[in-house]
Design a protein around this motif. Structure first.
Motif, PDB file in Angstrom:
ATOM      1  N   ALA A   6      -2.169 -70.575  16.265  1.00 36.90           N
ATOM      2  CA  ALA A   6      -0.952 -69.782  16.436  1.00 36.90           C
ATOM      3  C   ALA A   6      -0.725 -69.577  17.932  1.00 36.90           C
ATOM      4  N   VAL A   7       0.528 -69.756  18.357  1.00 36.16           N
ATOM      5  CA  VAL A   7       0.895 -69.577  19.766  1.00 36.16           C
ATOM      6  C   VAL A   7       1.591 -68.236  19.909  1.00 36.16           C
ATOM      7  N   LEU A   8       1.024 -67.380  20.757  1.00 35.78           N
ATOM      8  CA  LEU A   8       1.598 -66.056  20.991  1.00 35.78           C
ATOM      9  C   LEU A   8       2.035 -65.952  22.452  1.00 35.78           C
ATOM     10  N   PRO A   9       3.119 -65.214  22.697  1.00 31.12           N
ATOM     11  CA  PRO A   9       3.724 -65.219  24.033  1.00 31.12           C
ATOM     12  C   PRO A   9       2.936 -64.496  25.119  1.00 31.12           C
ATOM     13  N   ASP A  10       2.127 -63.499  24.750  1.00 29.38           N
ATOM     14  CA  ASP A  10       1.427 -62.760  25.801  1.00 29.38           C
ATOM     15  C   ASP A  10       0.064 -62.269  25.318  1.00 29.38           C
ATOM     16  N   ARG A  11      -0.691 -61.739  26.266  1.00 28.46           N
ATOM     17  CA  ARG A  11      -2.057 -61.290  25.996  1.00 28.46           C
ATOM     18  C   ARG A  11      -2.092 -60.105  25.029  1.00 28.46           C
ATOM     19  N   ILE A  12      -1.141 -59.223  25.145  1.00 28.55           N
ATOM     20  CA  ILE A  12      -1.125 -58.027  24.291  1.00 28.55           C
ATOM     21  C   ILE A  12      -0.998 -58.423  22.827  1.00 28.55           C
ATOM     22  N   GLN A  13      -0.066 -59.335  22.535  1.00 22.30           N
ATOM     23  CA  GLN A  13       0.099 -59.779  21.143  1.00 22.30           C
ATOM     24  C   GLN A  13      -1.121 -60.553  20.666  1.00 22.30           C
ATOM     25  N   ALA A  14      -1.712 -61.357  21.540  1.00 19.35           N
ATOM     26  CA  ALA A  14      -2.893 -62.121  21.161  1.00 19.35           C
ATOM     27  C   ALA A  14      -4.051 -61.184  20.814  1.00 19.35           C
ATOM     28  N   VAL A  31     -13.038 -67.209  14.897  1.00 23.52           N
ATOM     29  CA  VAL A  31     -11.745 -66.906  15.511  1.00 23.52           C
ATOM     30  C   VAL A  31     -11.923 -66.958  17.028  1.00 23.52           C
ATOM     31  N   ALA A  32     -10.978 -67.569  17.706  1.00 22.65           N
ATOM     32  CA  ALA A  32     -11.058 -67.664  19.167  1.00 22.65           C
ATOM     33  C   ALA A  32      -9.682 -67.437  19.775  1.00 22.65           C
ATOM     34  N   ILE A  33      -9.685 -66.833  20.960  1.00 25.67           N
ATOM     35  CA  ILE A  33      -8.467 -66.687  21.750  1.00 25.67           C
ATOM     36  C   ILE A  33      -8.593 -67.651  22.925  1.00 25.67           C
ATOM     37  N   LEU A  34      -7.546 -68.424  23.136  1.00 28.84           N
ATOM     38  CA  LEU A  34      -7.492 -69.322  24.274  1.00 28.84           C
ATOM     39  C   LEU A  34      -6.374 -68.857  25.180  1.00 28.84           C
ATOM     40  N   SER A 121      -2.918 -88.164  22.289  1.00 28.75           N
ATOM     41  CA  SER A 121      -3.224 -86.767  22.517  1.00 28.75           C
ATOM     42  C   SER A 121      -2.951 -85.886  21.310  1.00 28.75           C
ATOM     43  N   GLY A 122      -2.186 -86.363  20.341  1.00 27.36           N
ATOM     44  CA  GLY A 122      -1.862 -85.531  19.200  1.00 27.36           C
ATOM     45  C   GLY A 122      -1.147 -84.276  19.650  1.00 27.36           C
ATOM     46  N   ASP A 123      -1.577 -83.142  19.143  1.00 25.73           N
ATOM     47  CA  ASP A 123      -0.963 -81.874  19.510  1.00 25.73           C
ATOM     48  C   ASP A 123      -1.688 -81.192  20.662  1.00 25.73           C
ATOM     49  N   ALA A 124      -2.730 -81.803  21.189  1.00 22.23           N
ATOM     50  CA  ALA A 124      -3.500 -81.173  22.259  1.00 22.23           C
ATOM     51  C   ALA A 124      -2.654 -80.963  23.509  1.00 22.23           C
ATOM     52  N   LEU A 125      -1.833 -81.927  23.854  1.00 21.36           N
ATOM     53  CA  LEU A 125      -1.028 -81.805  25.072  1.00 21.36           C
ATOM     54  C   LEU A 125      -0.021 -80.659  24.989  1.00 21.36           C
ATOM     55  N   PRO A 126       0.747 -80.511  23.911  1.00 26.06           N
ATOM     56  CA  PRO A 126       1.652 -79.355  23.840  1.00 26.06           C
ATOM     57  C   PRO A 126       0.912 -78.013  23.913  1.00 26.06           C
ATOM     58  N   TYR A 127      -0.269 -77.936  23.298  1.00 26.28           N
ATOM     59  CA  TYR A 127      -1.034 -76.687  23.372  1.00 26.28           C
ATOM     60  C   TYR A 127      -1.537 -76.438  24.787  1.00 26.28           C
ATOM     61  N   ARG A 128      -1.993 -77.477  25.460  1.00 24.73           N
ATOM     62  CA  ARG A 128      -2.424 -77.329  26.854  1.00 24.73           C
ATOM     63  C   ARG A 128      -1.256 -76.890  27.731  1.00 24.73           C
ATOM     64  N   ASN A 129      -0.084 -77.459  27.479  1.00 23.82           N
ATOM     65  CA  ASN A 129       1.098 -77.080  28.265  1.00 23.82           C
ATOM     66  C   ASN A 129       1.469 -75.619  28.029  1.00 23.82           C
ATOM     67  N   ARG A 130       1.340 -75.161  26.819  1.00 21.29           N
ATOM     68  CA  ARG A 130       1.644 -73.748  26.537  1.00 21.29           C
ATOM     69  C   ARG A 130       0.651 -72.826  27.216  1.00 21.29           C
ATOM     70  N   LYS A 135       0.918 -68.737  27.904  1.00 20.78           N
ATOM     71  CA  LYS A 135       0.871 -68.342  26.489  1.00 20.78           C
ATOM     72  C   LYS A 135      -0.586 -68.240  26.049  1.00 20.78           C
ATOM     73  N   TYR A 136      -0.790 -67.697  24.866  1.00 22.33           N
ATOM     74  CA  TYR A 136      -2.128 -67.542  24.305  1.00 22.33           C
ATOM     75  C   TYR A 136      -2.179 -68.196  22.933  1.00 22.33           C
ATOM     76  N   LEU A 137      -3.331 -68.776  22.617  1.00 23.79           N
ATOM     77  CA  LEU A 137      -3.540 -69.388  21.313  1.00 23.79           C
ATOM     78  C   LEU A 137      -4.599 -68.611  20.563  1.00 23.79           C
TER      79      LEU A 137
END
Length: 171
Positions: A6-14, A31-34, A121-130, A135-137
């Protein structure tokens, strides 16, 4: 093994999502936060598409360069061209082989590296870009029932994106 990202916009929401997952009894070892201040994409093991492209190019070079050399020699033998008169007959064949090997090296760099970078790269590149955008994952891994439960919890936080994956290589 299933993964939910899940991609969240900021640290507080993550952090709020992480706490909600904890309150619902999910095993926090799964569970991990990136993001900034938490695990990086490399620490978590999210593949780097540039590294994968380099590996793909090297893998292709191991067979394309020798094949190119043999093809270059074969072409020189079959055509009988005397392109480099100073090199003599066998020198011409050897130079033809070197040119073929060079073509094989270029092919491995362009095809192996280029397509590996674009398609590997699959979906790894879009997640790295976010992550680069700040953003937070939230990543949850486990069986299907765990990721389904996590999906219901994370949807409450209106993530920018939520995606599930099945890793069949672990089975």
């Amino acid at each position: 093994m299933n993964y939910l990202v899940a991609v969240l916009p900021d640290r507080i929401q993550a952090e709020a999502a992480y706490v909600a997952l904890e309150k619902e009894g999910l095993p926090m070892s799964q569970v991990a936060i990136l993001g900034k201040g938490y695990k990086s994409a490399d620490e978590y093991g999210l593949i780097d598409p540039n590294e994968q492209a380099g590996k793909q190019a090297k893998l292709m070079a191991t067979w394309l360069v020798p094949f190119g050399f043999v093809a270059g020699v074969a072409f020189s033998l079959s055509t009988g061209l005397d392109t480099f008169a100073w090199a003599g007959e066998w020198g011409n064949h050897f130079i033809g082989g070197l040119l073929g090997a060079g073509s094989g090296a270029m092919g491995s760099a362009f095809v192996g590296g280029g397509t590996g970078l674009i398609f590997g790269s699959g979906d790894a590149l879009p997640y790295r870009n976010r992550l680069k955008l700040g953003k937070y994952l939230i990543v949850v891994n486990g069986d299907e029932s765990l990721t389904r439960k996590a999906t219901l919890i994370l949807r409450r936080f209106d993530p920018e994106n939520i995606q599930g994956y099945a890793d069949y290589s672990q089975m």
